[in-house]
Design an enzyme around this catalytic site. Structure first.
Site, PDB file in Angstrom:
ATOM      1  CG  HIS A 137      77.621  79.402  36.689  1.00 56.52           C
ATOM      2  ND1 HIS A 137      76.880  80.392  37.304  1.00 56.52           N
ATOM      3  CD2 HIS A 137      78.699  80.024  36.153  1.00 56.52           C
ATOM      4  CE1 HIS A 137      77.487  81.555  37.134  1.00 56.52           C
ATOM      5  NE2 HIS A 137      78.592  81.363  36.443  1.00 56.52           N
ATOM      6  CG  ASP A 214      73.589  76.630  32.483  1.00 53.88           C
ATOM      7  OD1 ASP A 214      73.733  77.314  31.454  1.00 53.88           O
ATOM      8  OD2 ASP A 214      74.189  76.872  33.547  1.00 53.88           O
ATOM      9  CD  GLN A 217      80.617  78.837  29.307  1.00 60.06           C
ATOM     10  OE1 GLN A 217      81.254  78.899  28.252  1.00 60.06           O
ATOM     11  NE2 GLN A 217      80.600  79.824  30.179  1.00 60.06           N
ATOM     12  CE  LYS A 240      78.364  83.031  30.539  1.00 54.51           C
ATOM     13  NZ  LYS A 240      79.652  83.347  31.177  1.00 54.51           N
ATOM     14  CB  CYS A 378      80.358  81.219  39.175  1.00 52.46           C
ATOM     15  SG  CYS A 378      80.644  82.985  39.180  1.00 52.46           S
TER      16      CYS A 378
HETATM   17  N1  PMP Z   1      75.812  78.835  33.450  1.00 50.41           N
HETATM   18  C1  PMP Z   1      77.045  78.655  32.993  1.00 50.41           C
HETATM   19  C2  PMP Z   1      77.488  77.282  32.615  1.00 50.41           C
HETATM   20  C3  PMP Z   1      77.910  79.730  32.866  1.00 50.41           C
HETATM   21  O1  PMP Z   1      79.147  79.551  32.410  1.00 50.41           O
HETATM   22  C4  PMP Z   1      77.469  81.004  33.233  1.00 50.41           C
HETATM   23  C5  PMP Z   1      78.397  82.205  33.166  1.00 50.41           C
HETATM   24  N2  PMP Z   1      79.719  81.957  33.522  1.00 50.41           N
HETATM   25  C6  PMP Z   1      76.164  81.141  33.689  1.00 50.41           C
HETATM   26  C7  PMP Z   1      75.357  80.042  33.784  1.00 50.41           C
HETATM   27  C8  PMP Z   1      75.614  82.471  34.070  1.00 50.41           C
HETATM   28  O2  PMP Z   1      75.693  83.328  32.993  1.00 50.41           O
HETATM   29  P1  PMP Z   1      75.252  84.844  33.158  1.00 50.41           P
HETATM   30  O3  PMP Z   1      76.093  85.415  34.247  1.00 50.41           O
HETATM   31  O4  PMP Z   1      75.490  85.447  31.838  1.00 50.41           O
HETATM   32  O5  PMP Z   1      73.813  84.785  33.529  1.00 50.41           O
END
Ligand code: PMP
Length: 420
Positions: A137, A214, A217, A240, A378
């Site tokens: 991401h 990270d 998810q 999430k 993203c």
């Molecule tokens: N890492 C992953 C794998 C994500 O899916 C996301 C959000 N789509 C993020 C990081 C960033 O999350 P946040 O915008 O809540 O910081």
């Protein structure tokens, strides 16, 4: 995590007892969208909130609201207790050895930026390397690019195969004496691939390389045990995992956090301030400057309680079956191609259709009350690598059922008729 084989033939999954009432727990699922019952399949972007989380937030503002840590009056003591209890809940949820290993942040994004600033930046020199993967991401790319700009460090990218799988051997070959951090996504938000976290962390550890996972998810779909993983850092976002927006967390091994410089300066992170110099508190306070998102943390604690009340094994097992059912049903649409062909998948199914742009797919589905996400999720580098500019993504949570999948497929058949 459990294996999900896309070609398995299965009837719609039965809803386990612990999930029988799940839909009723989420009031938003009662609403209609464009005159149709809401079918919410955008859970990778943000999950819906159970009544227990909503009630916890309301109760906090109705009965407990006060600033924490600095007050001797009852409300402040109660709010402090609830905030620290939430930290303990999250620590237990991740099986952290100590609640001091949990730093509340705004989200996963801030947690990664914190590690870049406070842990990596002081130890990198020009020419050192940070290793990430091609399926990250943007939140796990851009902070490292900024760090490289500031320090002259080099960002190394572990490749992804044509099937959307991480090339783990190639990743291991990138690790070496210059590597200052391996940072990788556990479960891909864009395509649902699950990476072999334990194996990657072990390979890094063999060479004394710190790791960041990270898990934005992962934590809502499966049990994540930081001691078993033996990662140095792990990040997540509350929104999430059924919690409020604006709250997330960094898990860091205490020995790492203790050696790190502050991220931001301000109130509550100091021991003493004089104009000659300032001393800082121990972790986690050192990294929580200013008034934190108190209600957010408490709400996240309630979200953890909710997940625990269902049981992570139940969630993982049920979602795995729902995913198999969904893949099977999507097979009925010949113009549709699922992106990523791998044995392990969690949370999300990304796809494209021959004649319809993902935004068209999203728009038509919305008229049917079905919420999916369209775009690059993203993950622009991953999209480019897989030869698409964008995909449509259906992402699942514990409250989704086979009727949701059926509504998705009906909507996609309509897309096919309109654009086919
Ligand atoms: N890492 C992953 C794998 C994500 O899916 C996301 C959000 N789509 C993020 C990081 C960033 O999350 P946040 O915008 O809540 O910081």
């Amino acid at each position: 995590m459990k294996m999900i084989e896309g070609n398995q033939k299965l009837a719609p999954p039965e809803i386990p007892t612990a999930l029988q009432n799940a839909r009723k727990d989420f009031p938003i699922l009662k609403r209609e969208v464009n005159g149709k019952p809401l079918v919410y399949l955008d859970n990778a972007a943000s999950t819906q909130k159970p009544q227990s989380v909503i009630d916890t937030l309301t109760r906090y503002y109705e009965y407990e609201n006060a600033n924490i840590h600095r007050g001797v009056h009852l409300l402040s003591t109660e709010a402090t207790g609830a905030y620290e209890e939430a930290r303990q809940k999250l620590a237990t949820y991740l099986n952290a050895a100590d609640s001091a290993e949990i730093v509340f942040t705004r989200q996963a994004t801030e947690a990664i930026n914190l590690v870049a600033h406070s842990f990596v930046e002081p130890i990198v020199e020009a020419g050192d390397e940070i290793v990430i993967t091609h399926m990250e991401h943007h939140a796990n790319i851009v902070p490292w690019q900024l760090l490289c700009d500031r320090t002259g460090a080099i960002l190394k990218i572990a490749p992804v195969t044509d099937n959307g799988q991480l090339d783990t051997e190639a990743l291991k070959n990138l690790l070496g004496p210059k590597t200052k951090l391996l940072s990788f996504v556990y479960v891909s938000n864009a395509i649902g691939a699950i990476n072999p976290a334990e194996e990657l962390i072990a390979a890094a550890k063999d060479q004394g390389i710190p790791t960041l996972v990270d898990a934005a998810q992962a934590v809502q779909h499966t049990t994540v045990d930081v001691q078993e993983l033996d990662c140095d850092f792990l990040v997540l976002s509350g929104h999430k995992m059924f919690g409020p927006t604006g709250i997330g967390a960094l898990y860091g091994q205490l020995s790492r956090l203790e050696g790190m410089r502050p991220y931001q300066g301000g109130g509550d992170m100091i021991s003493h301030v004089t104009f000659e110099g300032t001393t800082y508190k121990e972790p986690p306070s050192r990294f929580e400057a200013g008034t934190p998102h108190i209600s957010g943390a408490i709400g996240l604690g309630a979200a953890v309680d909710y997940i625990e009340s269902v049981g992570r094994d139940v969630i993982e097992d049920y979602e795995a079956k729902l995913m198999i059912y969904a893949l099977k049903r999507l097979d009925e649409i010949p113009s549709l191609r699922v992106i990523g062909d791998f044995e392990k998948r969690a949370g999300a199914i990304s796809f494209v259709m021959e004649n319809a742009h993902p935004h068209d797919i999203g728009t038509v589905l919305d008229t049917e009350g079905v919420a999916v996400r369209s775009g690059h999720h993203c993950c622009e580098p991953l999209m480019r690598r897989l030869g698409v500019v964008a995909t449509a993504r259906a992402s699942f949570s514990l409250y989704n059922n086979h009727q949701d999948v059926d509504a998705l497929v009906d909507g996609l058949k309509k897309v096919n008729t309109l654009f086919g």
